[in-house]
Design an enzyme around this catalytic site. Structure first.
Site: not given
Ligand code: IMP
Length: 422
Positions: A13-14, A16, A42, A127, A300, A330
């Site tokens: 979520d940086e 990218k 996004t 997720t 979430r 910002d």
């Molecule tokens: P998974 O990738 O669904 O197996 O989740 C494993 C961990 O990675 C969990 O803590 C998720 O919240 C996190 N995670 C997976 N994809 C993302 C993403 O795109 N952004 C932020 N966290 C993610």
């Protein structure tokens, strides 16, 4: 710069998506190389927001060819839903969307397994998109590839192979999720639609790179969620660091000329796991509100905290970062004092100055902070370094010193032009 890689330097979520969209301007190809629909990238163009889970963020540029590389796991329903949404917005993708025949499918059984796994002890806060189980099957050599899916009989055979393996190992799955004919009936409508997009994308990218075409490799999640270099076991199941860019696209590692790491000016994390600089209580809630920190895939609330200099340096090292893009600067406007962690105090240990590989240390880590005076100005209209208040410039200078990586881009808003190039 023919092959450039963009990687998350934190827990995902940086921002990218915005950076990849920006840099796609002079790319011929944009390639996703790992992860799957767990990602949520996004892109905001002319005030309109597009959220992409599987499709590379370069798709909004009409001349860019987009590739889903072999390292990605694909949910066909999500993939076509996303393409249909793009078509509704008059974004034409026909003829420029390519899918590796080696990429693996996320199957109904993967989602069913993950639901059960995440209910008990050992939950990771995933997720729930079936990512972990799909990669697990790939590594167990019982996964099903897109190439196999194209041929009904090969697909049924692969599902049968998987079912008998599971019958020996996982007796609890619902019949519908593992019965080859049921799974075939569910996925058959996608076969013809995807066929013309499927091919040897590794070979195509190799040839394109040899011809000097410009390729952008788009990482998903982030360094701290990488299965090897992240905060294991609270990680995703793929190689989210730059190394994954070679294995997940099929390009030789030495073809990658530049690696850019994307970091927020602060830190967020979704899901469970250690997060030393997390701000709890009202401070964390305030940052969450200011940054609109809610997951775009799952909705979430994200956990929020100060920038972690140790994590950033770790990301700089394992990815070999050449440049940094700092996003959401910002959001920090109005905070009187800003903090960056530069060491951890861990009881019973010497001062910790490098991100620990041992989770027991990380769980006990108390961050030691450097403090920086903040700024009150709205900086979302800044377009050049000198448009930023001096305090913001000092903050960024210290970020680049701590990471030992020069900053190439600073983002001060979600729109394309809300960017400072250095
Ligand atoms: P998974 O990738 O669904 O197996 O989740 C494993 C961990 O990675 C969990 O803590 C998720 O919240 C996190 N995670 C997976 N994809 C993302 C993403 O795109 N952004 C932020 N966290 C993610």
């Amino acid at each position: 710069m023919p092959v450039r890689l963009i990687v998350g330097a934190q827990w995902g979520d940086e921002g990218k998506g915005k950076i990849v969209d920006l840099l796609s301007d002079d790319a011929d190809y944009v390639v996703r190389y790992q992860g799957g629909p767990n990602a949520g990238h996004t892109v905001v163009v002319n005030g309109e927001t597009t959220i992409l889970h599987l499709i590379p963020s370069g798709i909004l540029h009409p001349n860019v060819r987009c590739v889903i590389g072999n390292g990605v796991v694909i949910n066909l329903e999500v993939f076509f839903r996303e393409l249909d949404k793009l078509a509704e917005k008059n974004i034409s993708w026909q003829g420029r969307m390519r899918v590796s025949e080696r990429a693996h499918l996320i199957l109904p059984a993967h989602r069913a397994m993950e639901e059960a796994e995440e209910k008990g002890p050992g939950a990771v806060g995933t997720t729930l998109r079936g990512i972990g189980p799909a990669y697990r099957d790939k590594m167990a050599r019982i996964g099903v590839t897109i190439g196999e899916f194209l041929h009904r009989n090969r697909f049924l055979e692969a599902l049968e192979r998987q079912r008998t393996w599971r019958e020996r190992t996982v007796p609890v799955l619902p019949k519908k999720a593992v019965d080859p004919e049921s799974v075939e009936a569910e996925l058959a409508p996608f076969r013809e639609r995807i066929a013309s997009m499927v091919g040897d994308t590794g070979l195509e990218l190799y040839r394109a790179a040899r011809e000097g075409k410009r390729i952008l490799l788009e990482g998903a999640q982030g360094t701290m969620l990488d299965v090897d270099h992240g905060t294991y076991p609270y990680v995703t199941s793929s190689s989210a660091t730059a190394g994954g860019g070679a294995t997940g696209s099929g390009l030789p590692p030495r073809f990658i000329n530049e690696v850019m790491g994307v970091t927020k000016a602060y830190t967020t994390r979704v899901g469970l796991g250690p997060f030393p600089t997390e701000m709890l209580g009202t401070e964390g809630a305030a940052l969450r509100d200011q940054g609109a920190e809610y997951g775009v895939t799952t909705g979430r609330p994200r956990r929020c905290g100060w920038l972690d200099g140790l994590a950033l340096r770790h990301a700089a090292r394992v990815n070999g970062l050449d440049k940094l893009a700092v996003t959401k600067l910002d959001v920090l406007s109005g905070w009187p004092m800003l903090k960056i962690a530069t060491a951890y105090k861990v009881s019973g240990c010497d001062l910790v100055t490098e991100f620990p590989g041992r989770m027991d240390l990380l769980e006990r880590a108390e961050p030691l902070y450097e403090e920086f005076p903040g700024w009150t100005e709205n900086i979302s209209n800044a377009r050049a370094w000198n448009d930023l208040p001096e305090t913001a410039r000092n903050y960024l200078k210290r970020v680049q010193e701590i990471a030992d990586v020069p900053i190439g881009l600073v983002s001060v808003g979600s729109a394309r032009d809300q960017t400072i190039a250095l």
